[in-house]
Scaffold this active site. Sequence first.
Site, PDB file in Angstrom:
ATOM      1  CB  ILE A 145     -15.206  -3.060 -62.177  1.00 36.85           C
ATOM      2  CG1 ILE A 145     -15.083  -1.719 -61.448  1.00 36.85           C
ATOM      3  CG2 ILE A 145     -13.995  -3.934 -61.865  1.00 36.85           C
ATOM      4  CD1 ILE A 145     -15.077  -1.838 -59.926  1.00 36.85           C
ATOM      5  CG  ASP A 165     -24.813  -6.404 -66.804  1.00 39.36           C
ATOM      6  OD1 ASP A 165     -25.868  -5.750 -66.663  1.00 39.36           O
ATOM      7  OD2 ASP A 165     -23.709  -5.985 -66.424  1.00 39.36           O
ATOM      8  CG  LEU A 212     -28.117  -4.689 -70.397  1.00 36.94           C
ATOM      9  CD1 LEU A 212     -28.609  -4.407 -71.816  1.00 36.94           C
ATOM     10  CD2 LEU A 212     -26.596  -4.602 -70.349  1.00 36.94           C
ATOM     11  CB  ALA A 227     -24.170  -8.641 -61.120  1.00 35.57           C
ATOM     12  CE1 TYR A 231     -21.959  -2.253 -52.602  1.00 35.36           C
ATOM     13  CE2 TYR A 231     -20.282  -1.137 -51.304  1.00 35.36           C
ATOM     14  CZ  TYR A 231     -20.638  -1.880 -52.403  1.00 35.36           C
ATOM     15  OH  TYR A 231     -19.687  -2.255 -53.306  1.00 35.36           O
ATOM     16  CG  ASN A 266     -12.894   5.072 -53.571  1.00 37.21           C
ATOM     17  OD1 ASN A 266     -12.687   4.479 -52.498  1.00 37.21           O
ATOM     18  ND2 ASN A 266     -13.828   5.984 -53.706  1.00 37.21           N
ATOM     19  CB  VAL A 290     -14.997  11.413 -56.733  1.00 35.63           C
ATOM     20  CG1 VAL A 290     -13.641  10.822 -56.438  1.00 35.63           C
ATOM     21  CG2 VAL A 290     -14.928  12.927 -56.662  1.00 35.63           C
ATOM     22  NE  ARG A 298     -14.076   8.029 -49.654  1.00 40.78           N
ATOM     23  CZ  ARG A 298     -14.168   8.695 -48.502  1.00 40.78           C
ATOM     24  NH1 ARG A 298     -13.081   8.937 -47.775  1.00 40.78           N
ATOM     25  NH2 ARG A 298     -15.340   9.120 -48.069  1.00 40.78           N
TER      26      ARG A 298
END
Length: 652
Positions: free
Chosen positions: A14, A33, A35, A76, A144, A173, A187, A211
């Site tokens: 994203i 980032d 990585l 991140a 999470y 999602n 998915v 979802r």
Amino acid sequence: MAERILVTGGAGFIGSHVAEGYLAAGHDVLVLDDLSSGRRENVPAGAGWVGADVRDAAAVEAAFRSFRPTVVNHHAAQKSVTASVREPVLDADVNVLGLLNLLQASVAHGVRRFVFASTGGALYGSGAPVPVAEDFPPAPDAPYGLSKLAGEQYLGLYGRLHGLESVILRYANVYGPRQDPYGEAGVVAIFCGAVLRGKSCVIFGDGRQTRDYVHVADAVASNLLALEGPPGAYNIGTGVETSVNRLVEELRRVHGGPVAVEHAAPRPGEVRRVALDVTLARERLGWAPRIPVAEGLAQTYAWFREHLGRERAGERAGEPAVAPAASVPATAVAAAAGPAYATATRPGDRPDRPAPPGGGARRVRKAVVPAAGMGTRFLPATKAQPKEMLPLVDTPVIQLVVEEALAAGVEGVLLVTGRNKRAIEDHFDRAPELEYLLAQKGDLAALEAVRRLPGDGVIHYVRQREPRGLGHAVLAGRHYVGEEPFCVLLADEVFEGPAMGAVLEAYDRVGATVLGVKRVPPEETSRYGMVAVEGEGPLYRVTDLVEKPEPGTAPSDLAIVGRYALAAEIFGALERTPPGRGGEIQLTDGLRLLLAEGHPIYGLELPHRRFDVGERLGFVVATLARALERPDLRDGLARWLETEGRRLLEQS
Ligand code: G1P
């Protein structure tokens, strides 16, 4: 205004799309980032990159010090729900402590706004209604969701403690190109990958769990709107539930062949149904999902087919695998976009009109553009659209007039509109989805044409409930203008050259009302306000004004054309002005009253060619004149005029 945006996680799925979207919209972007799950190739070419972990406070501080971001966009994260159950300490370390590093640096370096990628899917918990709105109390089912919730709470606290503004995007999602097809979440990517590698799609449970799938381009649009919209937490989804079985069906359709399916035991703790109510984002951010699942899935499948295909070809040839990373066109767009946008001036950028000499007159900072007229001369074209939106070649007349005002140095423009004028507001509004799609297509010329329009903070609106004359329309600007001089531009007229700028320069010299005037033939005086003048031109002293006198009765051949620099006293005068010609409150009559009360008025004879685009002939002529100035049209049109055009003329 171009922002300096630090995008954390900008090498991930994203985050890299968001970084591209910001670049395409003309902002400067630095990606931070480490990585750990992102890829260097995903960082768009127009963006800088710092290889650092958000938990590394020193590296974060150094990035802020050198880049000086105005906005932080935080993507991140430790993003796996199952990993968070396995390793809750790691999850909190990245998602809470990493965020705190960024918040501390944001406060220390005066960041204006913080955009935070949160979760709509894992925040509300299994007891939530479907669809669920933002005001449902969160009760996450996994660490999470809790670490994201803690992040949201910290943002609220930093707002109260330090005044840091934040926009929280609670994603459903998100799916689309570049998502990891080998991951355990995502998915759509996983199924696309499986189908393309000839493997079966593994469905946990009966496949009837649902979802809310939102395409990454729609998510990007929300990040663009988050730069300006009201702070708060917003669900970013579609409100539509799609079952896993339905996804497989759609995949079969786009794949055009059989798709093997395997069922496995349901995953413990998995929520049964999810859909996000996105009313709030719609109402407050002006955001709406644009890409239906079927369309987005087909597009994503096509992307994976191209990129996984390349990867497999590489594998077969014994070369290192080409990652399903940034597509070439997307990166190329960003690369081309960077420098071009950094140097482009926008019409809203203020030229340096010098301050009036002697400091006597106040500068004109505001413009009023009446745009409430019905446009009956252009019916039926103006039945359902405002006449001001009629284009000269490809640019609406209202845009040309607004650009003329801004080029003359004003800071804000008030458009006086009325019923049936909404297209004007839409025209000057942002169009993030369109901009993003143009960037994806690499159509930089169109992108720039859309992006350079002035908007927020520059264009203002007021609605005139009934058109009662030009004077009445100008009066509608009283609240916006206040007690300062201002200018008026009529959108029925366009000039070749900076007519408004010339009138404002004259205003700066004399510090009093100045009207743009031009000479007209005697038979046309009944179409204009006409002035009597004394002194030497081109800046005359006005001694009288008459609105639309019959031929032979005009005091001179100087007509008022639609560019005025007015002292604020005109408002009081207009309030005292009775209806005049046509039963309407005429600006000319208000000016006459001002003059009678001892206010000086000047007329500046303008040298610029003028087109009366409120008339059909003037409109057609202006269109041709503009087209002949355009390098892309000039030769073709000139050839046509000289051959076919001449023939038509001779025949008629
Ligand atoms: C208006 C004014 C008139 C002015 C003219 C310029 O008339 O009332 O004084 O000369 O604009 O275009 P309208 O064209 O709106 O009838």
